[in-house]
Design a protein around this motif. Structure first.
Motif, short mmCIF file in Angstrom:
data_model
loop_
_atom_site.label_atom_id
_atom_site.label_comp_id
_atom_site.label_asym_id
_atom_site.label_seq_id
_atom_site.Cartn_x
_atom_site.Cartn_y
_atom_site.Cartn_z
N GLU A 173 -9.37 75.07 -29.87
CA GLU A 173 -8.87 76.40 -29.51
C GLU A 173 -8.65 76.51 -28.00
O GLU A 173 -7.69 77.15 -27.55
CB GLU A 173 -9.85 77.47 -29.98
N GLY A 174 -9.55 75.89 -27.21
CA GLY A 174 -9.38 75.91 -25.76
C GLY A 174 -8.13 75.19 -25.32
O GLY A 174 -7.44 75.63 -24.39
N LYS A 175 -7.82 74.08 -25.99
CA LYS A 175 -6.61 73.32 -25.67
C LYS A 175 -5.36 74.15 -25.96
O LYS A 175 -4.41 74.18 -25.16
CB LYS A 175 -6.59 72.03 -26.49
N LEU A 176 -5.34 74.83 -27.10
CA LEU A 176 -4.20 75.68 -27.44
C LEU A 176 -4.05 76.82 -26.43
O LEU A 176 -2.95 77.18 -26.04
CB LEU A 176 -4.39 76.26 -28.85
N GLU A 177 -5.18 77.37 -26.01
CA GLU A 177 -5.16 78.48 -25.07
C GLU A 177 -4.65 78.06 -23.69
O GLU A 177 -4.01 78.84 -22.98
CB GLU A 177 -6.57 79.06 -24.94
N SER A 178 -4.90 76.81 -23.32
CA SER A 178 -4.51 76.34 -21.99
C SER A 178 -3.01 76.10 -21.85
O SER A 178 -2.49 76.02 -20.74
CB SER A 178 -5.26 75.04 -21.66
#
Length: 575
Positions: free
Chosen positions: A60-65
């Protein structure tokens, strides 16, 4: 021996003497976020991925970045991940299924979160691609249905419900969730019922199942409801218009032209039709209890009365009262037609105003009186709503509203083609003026008049508050209000035996006080303000007579002393 710590997908020794090592699943996620197909160099990539424990935080963090443009570059890989997750749901190995469910949750949440700030892509296209969306969602829903209905792991069923809740709740407004269109097509209703009907599964999953069911039944609920209400009211309006035209043609019309309009009242009685309170109650429930329904009132569609629909032969007996027959599904679906340049644009509010103009013409019997009252209550709810007022007064949203007017000897029927396009608030005010002018009669509908004046008052309060300068023929309203005051005075004895006419008189005087005190903030031009003063001065005798009447009653120790004295004080500005 040095301890090993695990944080954010990194494996590293506590001594920090070496470069941190990433988990294998994190490395695989990184490959997905490259533009190249990860299975090119590793044919077993997707099989291995779902054997790895999911790292939700990293995914999820990767998608958010990523920003919207970067996300579009890896769309093909996102599509592949989504499709392989669905394929993994059909496998026998429970670890693969669990990991696939968790990955889908992270993917759906991540992409939806990104779409809140970036509108440069479509969520369905990003997750699965337009060309494969229908098949993907069909396979997904079938897999979830099988898992929920199977006698398998309870934790697996719990994950399935969590995924469904994730699908349903990713948007703030459930009706704007485009993925739910596919969920509704491939229903899992039976699976939810099975969970709720089985005591052990109900104890385990009952809460999630009930919440999911409650959310699903609210998907576009009021849009569908609005469509049915609009069609039912449109059908009534169309049938009434057909009857009206039928009576205006042929022998009766020729006879009327020869002998004058002495039979107009009789003609009106013949075309009075039974109203549809059931559909009005549904509209009231929607407007009163759910302010989001106001948006449904404003949704434009082709004028329903102008859409050609197949007409089935009506049975001869028993006769169905006009306006009570539910619309057919064919007719309802007809509003899905694309807009045409030759077709008048309408909406539910316009349809309701036309319906009200018919219903409120004749309030002589109790049935029609209650129907007219319900129409005015609905209009009051609309006039109280801030969003509805913004739509009503929007100068960029102009409509031609053909209200039905009661046949009267001293005026001719207005031609439809001469109607101007104006903001919808003008049609509401026209309807109120029409009611005021046409119901000054022996059986005085006091309650309806009070509600009518309240609607006008609420609209003026919005205009004053927001400084909306509405281009409207205000003189017609002022004239109607003054004539109503004259009627109350002329029939003082008869009316006071049944009603407190001073309540209505006070409301009318307060409307004039609003125009006098605050008119410069909402009247369109200085000349409008001059017209107001001219009209008050021209009709000064009516206000003098009203003052004399209320002064007489307020100085006597009678029943109406207090009510009359309030009107006396309110008349100070006008006098």
């Amino acid at each position: 021996m040095a301890q090993v710590e695990k944080r954010g997908g990194l494996l590293r020794k506590s001594s920090a003497s070496k470069k941190p090592l990433k988990e294998k699943v994190v490395l695989m996620y990184d490959e997905i976020f490259m533009t190249e197909d990860p299975s090119k160099c590793s044919p077993r990539f997707w099989e291995e991925l779902f054997l790895m424990k999911v790292n939700l935080e990293y995914l999820e963090g990767k998608l958010e970045s990523l920003d919207g443009e970067e996300l579009m570059k890896i769309k093909d890989n996102i599509n592949c991940l989504f499709q392989h997750c669905i394929q993994a749901l059909g496998e026998e190995h429970p670890i693969r299924v669990v990991n696939a469910l968790q990955t889908l949750c992270a993917l759906i949440r991540g992409v939806h979160q990104k779409n809140k700030s970036t509108s440069g892509f479509d969520i369905i296209n990003m997750l699965m691609g337009f060309d494969k969306a229908e098949l993907c969602m069909k396979n997904l829903m079938e897999s979830l249905d099988s898992l929920l209905c199977a006698e398998g792991s309870e934790s697996l069923k719990s994950l399935c419900l969590k995924l469904l809740l994730c699908l349903v709740t990713v948007t703030d407004n459930i009706s704007q969730n485009t993925i739910l269109e596919y969920v509704m097509i491939n229903s899992i209703f039976e699976a939810i019922l099975q969970i709720l009907s089985h005591p052990p599964s109900r104890r385990e999953h009952g809460y999630d199942a009930v919440v999911l069911l409650a959310l699903l039944v609210n998907y576009r609920k009021y849009e569908g409801m609005g469509l049915v209400i609009a069609q039912a009211l449109s059908e009534y309006n169309r049938q009434y218009k057909d009857k009206e035209e039928e009576h205006q043609s042929g022998f009766f019309s020729a006879l009327t032209n020869m002998v004058g309009s002495m039979f107009i009242a009789d003609a009106h009685e013949k075309i009075s039709v039974q109203t549809n309170e059931a559909i009005l109650l549904a509209l009231y429930e929607a407007v009163h209890l759910n302010r989001n329904f106001i948006t449904v009132l404003a949704q434009s569609h082709p004028e329903m009365g102008l859409v050609t629909t197949p007409v089935s032969p009506a049975p001869t007996t028993p006769a169905t009262p006009l306006g009570t027959t539910p619309p057919s599904s064919d007719v309802i679906s007809s509003v899905e037609l694309p807009l045409d340049a030759d077709v008048q644009t309408s909406n539910l509010l316009i349809t309701f105003l036309k319906y009200s103009s018919i219903v409120m013409q004749d309030t002589k019997d109790e049935h029609r009186l209650h129907s007219g009252k319900l129409c005015l209550i609905i209009l009051t709810c609309i006039a109280e709503d801030q969003y509805a007022n913004a739509f009503l007064h929007d100068d960029n949203m102009n409509f031609r509203v053909n209200l039905h007017r009661m046949p009267m000897r001293h005026r001719k029927k207005a031609a439809d083609k001469n109607l101007p396009c104006r903001p919808l608030v003008c049609a509401v005010l026209d309807l109120m003026v029409e009611f005021i002018v046409t119901h000054m009669m022996k059986e005085f509908p006091m309650d309806l008049y009070v509600r009518c004046i309240q609607v006008v008052h609420k609209l003026l309060c919005y205009q004053k508050k927001c400084r909306v300068r509405l281009h409207y023929t205000w003189r017609e309203l002022w004239s109607a209000l003054i004539n109503l005051l004259k009627f109350l005075m002329s029939n003082e004895t008869v009316l006071l035996a049944k009603h407190n006419i001073f309540t209505l008189a006070l409301m009318i005087v307060n409307l004039f006080n609003m125009f006098i005190t605050y008119g410069d903030t909402f009247l369109p031009t200085p000349s409008s303000y001059d017209e107001l003063y001219y009209e008050i001065i021209r009709m000064h005798q009516s206000f003098d007579n009203l003052y004399s009447m209320v002064l007489r009653l307020s100085t006597n120790a009678g029943q109406w002393k207090e009510a009359a004295s309030k009107v006396t004080h309110a008349l100070v500005n006008i006098r």
